[in-house]
Design a protein around this motif. Structure first.
Motif, short mmCIF file in Angstrom:
data_model
loop_
_atom_site.label_atom_id
_atom_site.label_comp_id
_atom_site.label_asym_id
_atom_site.label_seq_id
_atom_site.Cartn_x
_atom_site.Cartn_y
_atom_site.Cartn_z
N SER A 5 43.76 43.57 41.26
CA SER A 5 42.41 43.03 41.43
C SER A 5 41.63 43.29 40.16
O SER A 5 41.95 44.20 39.39
CB SER A 5 41.70 43.67 42.63
OG SER A 5 41.35 45.02 42.34
N CYS A 6 40.60 42.48 39.97
CA CYS A 6 39.71 42.72 38.85
C CYS A 6 38.93 44.01 39.11
O CYS A 6 39.03 44.60 40.19
CB CYS A 6 38.78 41.52 38.63
SG CYS A 6 37.64 41.24 40.00
N HIS A 7 38.15 44.44 38.15
CA HIS A 7 37.50 45.76 38.27
C HIS A 7 36.54 45.83 39.45
O HIS A 7 36.46 46.85 40.13
CB HIS A 7 36.78 46.10 36.96
CG HIS A 7 36.46 47.54 36.82
ND1 HIS A 7 35.22 48.06 37.11
CD2 HIS A 7 37.23 48.59 36.44
CE1 HIS A 7 35.24 49.37 36.91
NE2 HIS A 7 36.45 49.71 36.50
N CYS A 8 35.82 44.76 39.70
CA CYS A 8 34.84 44.79 40.79
C CYS A 8 35.44 44.39 42.13
O CYS A 8 34.80 44.57 43.17
CB CYS A 8 33.65 43.90 40.45
SG CYS A 8 33.97 42.13 40.61
N GLY A 9 36.64 43.83 42.12
CA GLY A 9 37.33 43.49 43.36
C GLY A 9 37.07 42.09 43.88
O GLY A 9 37.59 41.71 44.93
N ALA A 10 36.30 41.29 43.16
CA ALA A 10 35.99 39.93 43.64
C ALA A 10 37.23 39.04 43.65
O ALA A 10 37.36 38.17 44.51
CB ALA A 10 34.90 39.31 42.76
N VAL A 11 38.12 39.25 42.68
CA VAL A 11 39.34 38.46 42.58
C VAL A 11 40.54 39.40 42.74
O VAL A 11 40.56 40.48 42.16
CB VAL A 11 39.43 37.75 41.20
CG1 VAL A 11 40.71 36.93 41.10
CG2 VAL A 11 38.21 36.88 40.98
N SER A 68 38.24 34.21 34.23
CA SER A 68 37.76 35.59 34.17
C SER A 68 36.75 35.79 35.29
O SER A 68 35.99 34.88 35.63
CB SER A 68 37.08 35.87 32.84
OG SER A 68 37.97 35.68 31.77
N CYS A 69 36.73 37.00 35.83
CA CYS A 69 35.78 37.30 36.89
C CYS A 69 34.36 37.17 36.35
O CYS A 69 34.03 37.71 35.30
CB CYS A 69 36.01 38.70 37.43
SG CYS A 69 34.75 39.20 38.63
N LYS A 70 33.54 36.48 37.09
CA LYS A 70 32.17 36.23 36.68
C LYS A 70 31.34 37.52 36.68
O LYS A 70 30.37 37.65 35.95
CB LYS A 70 31.55 35.21 37.65
CG LYS A 70 30.28 34.58 37.18
CD LYS A 70 29.76 33.59 38.21
CE LYS A 70 30.30 32.19 37.94
NZ LYS A 70 29.67 31.18 38.82
N THR A 71 31.75 38.48 37.50
CA THR A 71 30.96 39.71 37.63
C THR A 71 31.40 40.79 36.64
O THR A 71 30.59 41.35 35.91
CB THR A 71 31.07 40.27 39.06
OG1 THR A 71 30.59 39.27 39.96
CG2 THR A 71 30.25 41.55 39.23
N CYS A 72 32.71 41.07 36.60
CA CYS A 72 33.17 42.21 35.78
C CYS A 72 33.87 41.78 34.49
O CYS A 72 34.15 42.63 33.64
CB CYS A 72 34.06 43.14 36.60
SG CYS A 72 35.65 42.44 37.04
N GLY A 73 34.19 40.51 34.34
CA GLY A 73 34.72 40.02 33.08
C GLY A 73 36.22 40.10 32.90
O GLY A 73 36.75 39.62 31.89
ZN LIG Z 1 35.46 41.33 39.04
#
Ligand SMILES: [Zn+2]
Length: 116
Positions: A5-11, A68-73
């Protein structure tokens, strides 16, 4: 099964079996992003990327989009714009899940052949 998962978990994604290799590419974008790709035509991959959760980057002949994740990049995957091919970034997996998987080096910058 591997998961990332991305750093913030959105993806996030699941990889249904251990891939034979992770692909390190030296093309103009992959070398900058430092990605290690897993190809979905080799192993089953389920991607969870809610609509509007990523920024898609396309250029040149616009054959694919880098997401790329819009929140954490974090760079999460790329997707073909011609078919449903998805390739995910194994850098998003916990290190212990991928530490024993072979890394193959691909010459995406020039010959489009493996260098090993
Ligand atoms: Zn993220």
């Amino acid at each position: 099964m591997l998961n990332g998962s991305c750093h913030c978990g959105a993806v996030s994604f699941e990889i249904g079996q251990t891939p034979e290799f992770l692909l390190s590419c030296n093309c103009s974008i992959c070398r900058r992003l430092s990605t290690l790709w897993v190809y979905s035509d080799k192993v089953p991959i389920t991607l969870h990327a809610p609509e509007d959760s990523t920024i898609a980057y396309t250029w040149g002949d616009k054959m694919l989009a880098f997401h790329s994740c819009k929140t954490c990049g974090c760079t999460t995957h790329w997707a073909s714009l011609a078919d449903d091919k998805i390739v995910v970034n194994s850098r998003l997996c916990p290190p212990d899940q991928i530490k024993d998987i072979r890394i193959r080096h691909f010459d995406g910058a020039d010959s489009w052949q493996f260098l090993d």
